[in-house]
Scaffold this motif. Sequence first.
Motif, short mmCIF file in Angstrom:
data_model
loop_
_atom_site.label_atom_id
_atom_site.label_comp_id
_atom_site.label_asym_id
_atom_site.label_seq_id
_atom_site.Cartn_x
_atom_site.Cartn_y
_atom_site.Cartn_z
N GLY A 181 -51.69 -14.82 2.67
CA GLY A 181 -50.49 -15.43 2.14
C GLY A 181 -49.59 -16.10 3.16
N ILE A 182 -48.40 -16.37 2.72
CA ILE A 182 -47.40 -17.10 3.50
C ILE A 182 -46.45 -16.11 4.16
N TYR A 183 -46.06 -16.43 5.37
CA TYR A 183 -45.09 -15.62 6.11
C TYR A 183 -43.91 -16.50 6.45
N TRP A 184 -42.72 -15.98 6.21
CA TRP A 184 -41.51 -16.71 6.54
C TRP A 184 -41.00 -16.17 7.87
N VAL A 185 -41.02 -17.02 8.89
CA VAL A 185 -40.68 -16.61 10.24
C VAL A 185 -39.37 -17.27 10.64
N ASP A 186 -38.49 -16.47 11.25
CA ASP A 186 -37.21 -17.01 11.72
C ASP A 186 -37.43 -17.95 12.89
N LEU A 187 -36.86 -19.13 12.76
CA LEU A 187 -36.93 -20.12 13.82
C LEU A 187 -35.53 -20.24 14.41
N PRO A 188 -35.33 -20.11 15.64
CA PRO A 188 -36.25 -19.85 16.75
C PRO A 188 -36.31 -18.37 17.16
N GLN A 189 -35.60 -17.49 16.47
CA GLN A 189 -35.46 -16.11 16.91
C GLN A 189 -36.78 -15.37 17.13
N GLU A 190 -37.75 -15.51 16.23
CA GLU A 190 -38.98 -14.75 16.33
C GLU A 190 -40.07 -15.45 17.15
N ILE A 191 -39.93 -16.74 17.40
CA ILE A 191 -41.00 -17.51 18.03
C ILE A 191 -40.89 -17.40 19.55
N THR A 192 -42.03 -17.04 20.17
CA THR A 192 -42.06 -16.96 21.64
C THR A 192 -42.57 -18.26 22.25
N TYR A 193 -43.60 -18.87 21.64
CA TYR A 193 -44.06 -20.18 22.10
C TYR A 193 -44.97 -20.82 21.07
N LEU A 194 -45.22 -22.12 21.25
CA LEU A 194 -46.12 -22.89 20.40
C LEU A 194 -47.27 -23.41 21.25
N SER A 195 -48.43 -23.55 20.64
CA SER A 195 -49.57 -24.12 21.34
C SER A 195 -50.40 -24.94 20.36
N HIS A 196 -51.43 -25.60 20.89
CA HIS A 196 -52.27 -26.48 20.09
C HIS A 196 -53.72 -26.03 20.26
N SER A 197 -54.42 -25.85 19.13
CA SER A 197 -55.81 -25.43 19.19
C SER A 197 -56.56 -26.00 18.00
N LYS A 198 -57.65 -26.71 18.27
CA LYS A 198 -58.49 -27.27 17.21
C LYS A 198 -57.68 -28.02 16.15
N ASN A 199 -56.86 -28.94 16.57
CA ASN A 199 -56.05 -29.78 15.68
C ASN A 199 -55.05 -29.00 14.84
N LYS A 200 -54.71 -27.80 15.25
CA LYS A 200 -53.70 -27.01 14.55
C LYS A 200 -52.63 -26.58 15.53
N ILE A 201 -51.41 -26.53 15.05
CA ILE A 201 -50.32 -26.03 15.87
C ILE A 201 -50.22 -24.53 15.64
N GLU A 202 -50.29 -23.77 16.72
CA GLU A 202 -50.16 -22.32 16.64
C GLU A 202 -48.73 -21.92 16.98
N ILE A 203 -48.19 -21.02 16.20
CA ILE A 203 -46.85 -20.50 16.42
C ILE A 203 -47.01 -19.03 16.83
N HIS A 204 -46.59 -18.73 18.03
CA HIS A 204 -46.77 -17.37 18.55
C HIS A 204 -45.45 -16.59 18.46
N THR A 205 -45.55 -15.39 17.94
CA THR A 205 -44.43 -14.44 17.98
C THR A 205 -44.84 -13.32 18.93
N GLN A 206 -43.98 -12.35 19.09
CA GLN A 206 -44.31 -11.24 19.97
C GLN A 206 -45.56 -10.50 19.50
N ASP A 207 -45.78 -10.45 18.18
CA ASP A 207 -46.85 -9.62 17.62
C ASP A 207 -48.01 -10.37 16.99
N ASP A 208 -47.90 -11.67 16.76
CA ASP A 208 -48.94 -12.34 15.99
C ASP A 208 -49.00 -13.82 16.31
N VAL A 209 -50.01 -14.49 15.73
CA VAL A 209 -50.17 -15.94 15.82
C VAL A 209 -50.22 -16.49 14.41
#
Length: 116
Positions: free
Chosen positions: A14-42
Amino acid sequence: MKIPLFRKGFEEEGIYWVDLPQEITYLSHSKNKIEIHTQDDVYYMLTTLEDWKKVLKPYGFEKLDVGNIVNMNKVVSFDEKAQKVYFEETPNKQSKFADVARVHISKLNHVKRLKK
């Protein structure tokens, strides 16, 4: 501000609602997708109309044509001849509209005013 994201296995998890920018540690790019990294998950950004349809369906959005999803709560009129929905009672040439495929016309039963 919360943004909708999904994890791998989108349909199952399902869908996860993540607080921006509070929960996000960094963003990256992999296989034409933008990955949003938090402390515990991608998580992954919603990038397709189909992704957005899944997120917005509980809020009244429906696919009416191959290229759109429409907030059905905002549809006010339907021009059956042109197969277009409008978001105002008396549309004019400058009015915003969305196209409707024949297979999706049945989703317009709630529209009070049908133009023929």
